[in-house]
Design a protein around this motif. Structure first.
Motif, PDB file in Angstrom:
ATOM      1  N   MET A  30       0.843  -1.191   0.000  1.00  0.00           N
ATOM      2  CA  MET A  30       0.000   0.000   0.000  1.00  0.00           C
ATOM      3  C   MET A  30       0.880   1.244   0.000  1.00  0.00           C
ATOM      4  SD  MET A  30      -3.132  -0.796   2.650  1.00  0.00           S
ATOM      5  CE  MET A  30      -2.048  -1.259   4.006  1.00  0.00           C
ATOM      6  N   ASP A  31       0.351   2.296  -0.523  1.00  0.00           N
ATOM      7  CA  ASP A  31       1.081   3.560  -0.605  1.00  0.00           C
ATOM      8  C   ASP A  31       0.984   4.294   0.731  1.00  0.00           C
ATOM      9  OD1 ASP A  31       2.401   5.807  -1.336  1.00  0.00           O
ATOM     10  OD2 ASP A  31       0.971   6.462  -2.865  1.00  0.00           O
ATOM     11  N   THR A  32       1.771   3.807   1.721  1.00  0.00           N
ATOM     12  CA  THR A  32       1.814   4.412   3.053  1.00  0.00           C
ATOM     13  C   THR A  32       3.268   4.580   3.472  1.00  0.00           C
ATOM     14  OG1 THR A  32       1.861   2.334   4.302  1.00  0.00           O
ATOM     15  CG2 THR A  32      -0.316   3.164   3.640  1.00  0.00           C
ATOM     16  N   LYS A  59       5.236   0.418  -7.126  1.00  0.00           N
ATOM     17  CA  LYS A  59       4.293   1.509  -6.892  1.00  0.00           C
ATOM     18  C   LYS A  59       3.136   1.528  -7.885  1.00  0.00           C
ATOM     19  CE  LYS A  59       7.210   4.996  -9.179  1.00  0.00           C
ATOM     20  NZ  LYS A  59       7.963   6.251  -8.941  1.00  0.00           N
ATOM     21  N   LEU A  95      -1.664  -0.619  -3.650  1.00  0.00           N
ATOM     22  CA  LEU A  95      -3.070  -0.389  -3.324  1.00  0.00           C
ATOM     23  C   LEU A  95      -3.277   1.018  -2.776  1.00  0.00           C
ATOM     24  CD1 LEU A  95      -3.724  -3.689  -1.378  1.00  0.00           C
ATOM     25  CD2 LEU A  95      -4.750  -3.101  -3.566  1.00  0.00           C
ATOM     26  N   SER A  96      -4.479   1.512  -2.965  1.00  0.00           N
ATOM     27  CA  SER A  96      -4.883   2.730  -2.289  1.00  0.00           C
ATOM     28  C   SER A  96      -5.257   2.377  -0.854  1.00  0.00           C
ATOM     29  CB  SER A  96      -6.087   3.349  -2.995  1.00  0.00           C
ATOM     30  OG  SER A  96      -6.784   4.219  -2.129  1.00  0.00           O
ATOM     31  N   PRO A  97      -4.569   2.925   0.147  1.00  0.00           N
ATOM     32  CA  PRO A  97      -4.927   2.610   1.535  1.00  0.00           C
ATOM     33  C   PRO A  97      -6.328   3.089   1.891  1.00  0.00           C
ATOM     34  CG  PRO A  97      -3.316   4.386   1.460  1.00  0.00           C
ATOM     35  CD  PRO A  97      -3.417   3.838   0.072  1.00  0.00           C
ATOM     36  N   GLU A  98      -6.789   4.153   1.245  1.00  0.00           N
ATOM     37  CA  GLU A  98      -8.158   4.624   1.466  1.00  0.00           C
ATOM     38  C   GLU A  98      -9.172   3.552   1.071  1.00  0.00           C
ATOM     39  OE1 GLU A  98      -5.597   8.254   0.982  1.00  0.00           O
ATOM     40  OE2 GLU A  98      -5.836   6.375  -0.133  1.00  0.00           O
ATOM     41  N   LYS A  99      -8.890   2.854  -0.028  1.00  0.00           N
ATOM     42  CA  LYS A  99      -9.799   1.799  -0.481  1.00  0.00           C
ATOM     43  C   LYS A  99      -9.824   0.646   0.514  1.00  0.00           C
ATOM     44  CE  LYS A  99     -10.820  -1.234  -4.402  1.00  0.00           C
ATOM     45  NZ  LYS A  99     -10.433  -1.638  -5.784  1.00  0.00           N
ATOM     46  N   HIS A 130     -11.797   1.588   3.525  1.00  0.00           N
ATOM     47  CA  HIS A 130     -13.232   1.542   3.235  1.00  0.00           C
ATOM     48  C   HIS A 130     -13.742   0.100   3.279  1.00  0.00           C
ATOM     49  CE1 HIS A 130     -17.041   2.895   1.591  1.00  0.00           C
ATOM     50  NE2 HIS A 130     -16.979   1.934   0.687  1.00  0.00           N
TER      51      HIS A 130
END
Length: 271
Positions: A196-198, A215, A219-223, A226
């Motif tokens: 994840m992009d963190t 990269k 994954l989008s960590p926001e997704k 959610h």
């Protein structure tokens, strides 16, 4: 018991405790929980960052957001701080075990002190927190626990020996715990995200080479946050993201020799 679990689908007025809440996935889960009207108990070592997250949660939800300084590698601190939470703040409806870190190095070169620290944080700390909160959930007859593991706990790759070992342990622990707690009204859900992009990678791979290599697939960590919140109140066994990683894992189990070749190939071995 399922009827009691369904009560958690409406998060307004519910209390959610999140470890590792000062950054990364834990912080984003806190925001998602606040969007649904939950009050949050934010736990981490960095109190300054926790306060920023708490203020944002309050703005979103107009509900309470509590800050608790907690080092999950310290079992005495866990016992003391969570006792304070349960007595002075309230009973926890949902637990998110998000605290953790990784270290990507060849095992022949790795120092064992940070490996021990990783196990204290990723595994033992998670277990201490879970036991304390689960005991209270059992008394209520309702609750849900999300343990953040990793796809690395299903598909091991070179340079992730220690990290994969901790996440394999989290998955095994969660699978057994799920069977113990389900008859008591408490659901255990394991979350297995890929990269994840963190800021996780700033510690796991300070060179930045690994994240640069993956990269485009990150994954989008926001997704993911959610997806976690959407699973509250449901008997969801696992959340695997991205989905194709679970398909690869299934193939890995059926064809382990081919799986070893694939895991050591340039597609997976980018650390």
């Amino acid at each position: 018991m399922l009827a009691r679990l369904k009560e958690l689908r409406n998060l307004e007025g519910k209390l959610v405790l999140i470890t590792g809440a000062s950054s990364g996935l834990g912080k984003l889960v806190a925001y998602e929980m606040a969007e649904r009207g939950a009050s949050v108990v934010l736990c981490a070592r960095n109190v300054e960052e926790l306060r920023k997250v708490a203020e944002r949660c309050k703005e979103i939800s107009q509900a309470d957001a509590f800050v608790v300084k907690l080092d999950v590698s310290d079992s005495e601190a866990i016992d003391h701080q969570l006792e304070h939470v349960l007595q002075d703040i309230g009973s926890i409806d949902v637990l998110i075990n998000s605290a953790g870190f990784g270290l990507f190095e060849p095992f022949k070169d790795i120092e064992m002190q940070p490996v021990e620290k990783m196990f204290r944080v990723n595994v033992l700390g998670l277990m201490y927190v879970t036991q304390k909160i689960a005991q209270q959930m059992i008394k209520m007859g309702r609750g849900q626990i999300f343990n953040i593991a990793s796809v690395a706990g299903k598909i091991a790759t070179p340079k992730s020996t220690a990290y994969s070992a901790t996440k394999f342990a989290v998955i095994g622990f969660s699978n057994a715990l799920r069977l113990e707690l389900r008859p008591l009204g408490v659901q255990v859900t394991t979350v297995n995200p890929g990269p994840m992009d963190t800021n996780f990678f700033k510690r796991a791979d300070p060179s930045g080479h690994y994240f640069d290599a993956v990269k485009l697939l990150a994954l989008s960590p926001e997704k993911v946050a959610h997806q976690i919140v959407e699973a509250v109140g449901y008997r969801r066994r696992e959340i695997n993201a991205p989905t194709y990683m679970e398909i690869i894992h299934r193939g890995y189990e059926l064809f382990p020799n081919f799986g070893d070749l694939l895991a050591s190939s340039s597609f997976f071995n980018r650390k």
